[in-house]
Design an enzyme around this catalytic site. Structure first.
Site, PDB file in Angstrom:
ATOM      1  N   ASP A 118       0.821  -1.214   0.000  1.00 45.82           N
ATOM      2  CA  ASP A 118       0.000   0.000   0.000  1.00 45.82           C
ATOM      3  C   ASP A 118       0.853   1.262   0.000  1.00 45.82           C
ATOM      4  O   ASP A 118       2.045   1.232   0.273  1.00 45.82           O
ATOM      5  CB  ASP A 118      -0.952   0.007   1.195  1.00 45.82           C
ATOM      6  CG  ASP A 118      -0.217  -0.078   2.534  1.00 45.82           C
ATOM      7  OD1 ASP A 118       0.808  -0.790   2.618  1.00 45.82           O
ATOM      8  OD2 ASP A 118      -0.667   0.564   3.500  1.00 45.82           O
TER       9      ASP A 118
ATOM     10  N   GLU B  64       0.032  -1.388   5.674  1.00 47.70           N
ATOM     11  CA  GLU B  64       1.088  -0.878   6.553  1.00 47.70           C
ATOM     12  C   GLU B  64       0.843   0.570   6.935  1.00 47.70           C
ATOM     13  O   GLU B  64       0.978   0.959   8.092  1.00 47.70           O
ATOM     14  CB  GLU B  64       2.448  -1.032   5.861  1.00 47.70           C
ATOM     15  CG  GLU B  64       3.650  -0.749   6.752  1.00 47.70           C
ATOM     16  CD  GLU B  64       4.147   0.684   6.710  1.00 47.70           C
ATOM     17  OE1 GLU B  64       5.077   1.021   7.463  1.00 47.70           O
ATOM     18  OE2 GLU B  64       3.580   1.496   5.927  1.00 47.70           O
TER      19      GLU B  64
END
Length: 489
Positions: A79, A147
């Protein structure tokens, strides 16, 4: 789109980075990218699997004759932080990232975050997996999810899944440096339903806007003296209290791990005080610009008329208590480390603040190299906001990464760095939340280091990467993998 990336070296790495730029991947929306990588692995005959949370693991067997070498795990997150300038509409769940290469040798995006954090680390791992000339031991590439929004992938990583001995986290942002420890952290979420009262006939609605700040990473950049839009707009609102201003709505920041660049409030104010309030804000703008000179020079503070809102403003007492709590809340560096000079030990970021229809919400991120200090500062925030009747949750906590300065992996990295680049790397601890602390808790036998290319402005539309540092990073990574496939000296 992004065709210029195909002309950069090392070509395999940049080709994969182009794929990441053109596949939308904000936190919570990594599924399309994960599926694309699975298809890529299938095409190359590489084994892959997902754990229950959705983290992706791709395996490549050792070069014949190197099967007994210690396994190496490349680790990064899929991400990216979705930040765009307010005057540039961008749907991060659908729109690709458009990159541009400057004459100064730095790659940027057009009006948005670039996603070099951690797209370049992911791209490097993929390029290593397809490098058939590389001599290596058993390889695993672990790509985690979410994350940036709370370490969700690492926190929910399957246990007993990884088999390697050495873990290379590819999520650092400084050339010539290697990281062997990091801060832990926790989210502090505050909510309250506050009392309102109707606007009086003699009150007018005004919109207070604070814009133009640089923003940045709430860990790496927390010590730089950059402006925090929430901190500064609350300061402005406190100054307006003497004009009997009441708060109607508020929106500041978009992510708890990014320094907020902009904040906006609508307030109700007696018509007779409007001129004096406007003059007060003009004077405060000059003061704030002077305080931030040379660090954050773009600040703009404006107070303008707006339509009379449908929502009621907070009553005077609720306005005062809320602004007092926000003004008193810890923000920025709390303490510097005594053990690691020059490194922030503990901090807090007032990342996202909102008020609508009397409902107040705050998302803050506390970080510390000491888990006990993380818990204490989070509890201080709880105590403060409970004084105004708010509900406070402390959640998504993750541990710090305890340094191992004598590890075999670090020793070999230092030697490879000297041999390939002609210098010793600086060994550092970072005030940011790398996933290594969480992974080390689940796999305590792992030796870990973190390194990467030179990235600046992460988590903001100013994010950029020095292209030359990417080639240097690739050279170092490739040489380290080959070195780890040989017996230790």
């Amino acid at each position: 789109m992004n065709e210029h990336l195909d002309r950069l070296a090392p070509q395999p790495l940049w080709r994969h980075f182009r794929t990441l730029c053109e596949t939308p991947r904000p936190s919570g929306h990594e599924a399309a990218l994960a599926e694309r990588l699975e298809a890529w692995a299938d095409a190359r005959g590489l084994a892959h699997e997902r754990d229950a949370f959705g983290n992706l693991l791709i395996r490549k067997p050792a070069t014949p004759g190197r099967e007994a070498a210690p396994g190496v795990i490349f680790q990064g997150h899929l991400d990216m932080v979705p930040q765009a300038n307010s005057d540039h509409p961008h749907d991060f769940t659908r729109d690709p990232i458009q990159t541009r290469l400057g004459d100064d040798g730095w790659l940027r995006a057009r009006h948005t975050t670039l996603g070099a954090d951690n797209g370049l680390g992911v791209a490097a791992a993929l390029a290593i997996l397809e490098d058939d000339e590389l001599v290596h031991g058993p390889l695993e590439a672990l790509f985690t999810l979410e994350e940036e929004s709370g370490m969700g992938g690492a926190l929910n990583l399957a246990e007993g899944w990884l088999t390697g001995r050495y873990l290379l986290n590819l999520d650092s942002e400084d050339r010539g440096e290697v990281f062997i420890g990091c801060a832990g952290g926790t989210d502090v979420v505050v909510e309250a339903q506050l009392p309102t009262a109707a606007m009086a006939d003699d009150e007018v609605a005004l919109r207070l806007s604070l814009t133009g700040l640089r923003g940045g990473h709430s860990g790496i950049d927390i010590h730089k003296g950059l402006g925090n839009a929430n901190r500064l707009l609350v300061r402005a609102l406190r100054a307006l209290e003497r004009f009997d201003a009441r708060l109607v709505s508020y929106q500041g920041g978009t992510l708890r791990n990014a320094l907020p660049r902009e904040a906006f409030a609508v307030l109700a104010l007696p018509e007779e005080e409007r001129e004096a309030a406007t003059a007060e804000m003009a004077a405060l703008e000059a003061t704030l610009r002077a305080e931030l000179a040379g660090v954050d020079d773009g600040l703009s503070l404006t107070l303008e008329a707006t339509e009379r809102p449908a929502d009621e403003p907070l009553n005077p007492q609720a306005t005062h208590l809320l602004l007092a709590a926000l003004h008193a809340a810890p923000c920025g560096v709390e303490r510097m480390s005594q053990e690691v000079p020059g490194v922030v030990e503990t901090s807090n970021n007032l990342g996202v603040v909102s008020l609508e229809k009397g409902r107040f919400q705050l998302g803050a991120l506390v970080r510390s190299l000491r888990d006990s200090a993380t818990r204490d500062l989070a509890d201080r925030l709880r105590a403060l906001f409970e004084l105004i009747g708010a509900r406070v949750r402390i959640e998504n906590g993750y541990p710090g990464w305890t340094p191992q300065p004598g590890s075999e992996l670090l020793t070999r990295f230092q030697r490879v760095h000297r041999e390939r680049l002609g210098s010793d790397p600086a060994v550092k601890v970072i005030h940011a939340g790398l996933e290594c602390g969480i992974l080390g808790g689940k796999y305590p036998e792992l030796e870990m280091i973190s390194f990467g290319p030179l990235i600046r402005g992460a988590h903001s539309p100013d994010e950029r990467v020095e292209v030359a540092s990417v080639e240097e990073f690739w050279t170092l990574l490739r040489a380290l993998v080959e070195d780890l496939a040989r017996p230790a000296a």
